[in-house]
Write an enzyme that holds these catalytic residues in place. Sequence first.
Site, PDB file in Angstrom:
ATOM      1  N   ARG A  19      60.721   1.210  56.447  1.00  0.00           N
ATOM      2  CA  ARG A  19      59.736   2.279  56.393  1.00  0.00           C
ATOM      3  C   ARG A  19      59.943   3.189  55.178  1.00  0.00           C
ATOM      4  NH1 ARG A  19      55.572   1.086  57.793  1.00  0.00           N
ATOM      5  NH2 ARG A  19      54.912   3.262  57.822  1.00  0.00           N
TER       6      ARG A  19
ATOM      7  N   CYS B 140      64.886  13.761  56.881  1.00  0.00           N
ATOM      8  CA  CYS B 140      63.556  14.366  56.964  1.00  0.00           C
ATOM      9  C   CYS B 140      63.603  15.683  57.726  1.00  0.00           C
ATOM     10  CB  CYS B 140      62.574  13.396  57.617  1.00  0.00           C
ATOM     11  SG  CYS B 140      63.034  12.850  59.288  1.00  0.00           S
TER      12      CYS B 140
ATOM     13  N   ARG C 151      68.214   5.102  74.445  1.00  0.00           N
ATOM     14  CA  ARG C 151      67.458   4.269  73.509  1.00  0.00           C
ATOM     15  C   ARG C 151      67.265   2.843  74.019  1.00  0.00           C
ATOM     16  NH1 ARG C 151      69.211   6.796  67.638  1.00  0.00           N
ATOM     17  NH2 ARG C 151      70.144   8.661  68.505  1.00  0.00           N
TER      18      ARG C 151
ATOM     19  N   THR D 165      71.377  14.066  67.927  1.00  0.00           N
ATOM     20  CA  THR D 165      70.984  14.438  66.573  1.00  0.00           C
ATOM     21  C   THR D 165      72.138  15.142  65.868  1.00  0.00           C
ATOM     22  OG1 THR D 165      69.477  15.762  65.217  1.00  0.00           O
ATOM     23  CG2 THR D 165      69.948  16.586  67.421  1.00  0.00           C
TER      24      THR D 165
END
Length: 341
Positions: free
Chosen positions: A12, A157, A203, A216
């Site tokens: 991506r 990001c 997940r 995170t």
Amino acid sequence: MRLRLAINGYGRIGRCFLRALMFSPLRDRFSVVAINEPSDLESMAYLTRFDSTHGCFPGSVDVGDGRLRINNEEIQVFHAREPAGVNWADLGIDILIEASGRYSFRHELESFLGAGCERVLLSHPGNSATDVDRTIVYGLNHDLLTGTERIVSAASCTTNAIVPVLSILDQAYGLDHALLTTLHSVMNDQPLIDGYHHADLHRTRSAMQSMIPVSTGLARGVARLLPDLAGRIEAKAIRVPVVNVSAIDLVAHLERPTTVVDVNALLREAADGRNSGRMSYTAAPHASIDFNHSPHSAIIDAGQTRMSGDRLLNLLIWFDNEWGFANRMLDVAACWGERMA
């Protein structure tokens, strides 16, 4: 003279980086001369040409002689699974864009240097501050680049979205403590249906049927770039079933009082001024899809700004986690390239 780039990992971010470069004002500064991606060449060309999130490539994409030809520029393609599988030295690479996400420790990244890369720019944070020479959020600390670095990270990001906002708030009001909740679009480390997919049991659950809490490292990333806030920032993340565009819900306790009007005015001034092109500001009623393909790292949703009392602030910050970040990687590469001269 153009800097010679290569891309390792054509997923991506790798494909978004190439697309962003092909139609950027910075285009004349770079030539992409090589891509290393384990997948086959025909699949690479197909996914360059057609993208479910960002649309069809507005140019020409062809293959021939083991090369990818984009807008009539030939890119040599390799299919190695390890850094040493490509003789990067023979390619004369100035900067390798490491977009596979597989390497975050210094000894792993130095394998690229040993295989002939002059410099490596990561699309993710290093495992620790010492695993890279610098972590750069363009617009915040890119002036620290000297050109002598060998391994640089463009952070993440989410870090690019939140760190400039935190810095602005801290300078204006002082940040006592803050809690960040990232509402992040689905990613490739999640399955479409429940399955044995990841060591993190969250997940293993279907990406498109639930909102899923995940771990995170955003708080660590903030502290790495804004060390004065270390120990005062906490973060959590929830994956939500959309394919692109994410948001950060920020709750901050300020040291000095303020109002919704003043906070929005401060952030609008920053978006229109020193952060122009990287931060945007809107007061319109939005949904996340409105920010698909936005090149900004952060979009302040002024209509969602709230205060509880005069020191407890709540902000909503949107960002295209693919396209915005790919554009910041391009900015970092250009700045780094200027310092090498």
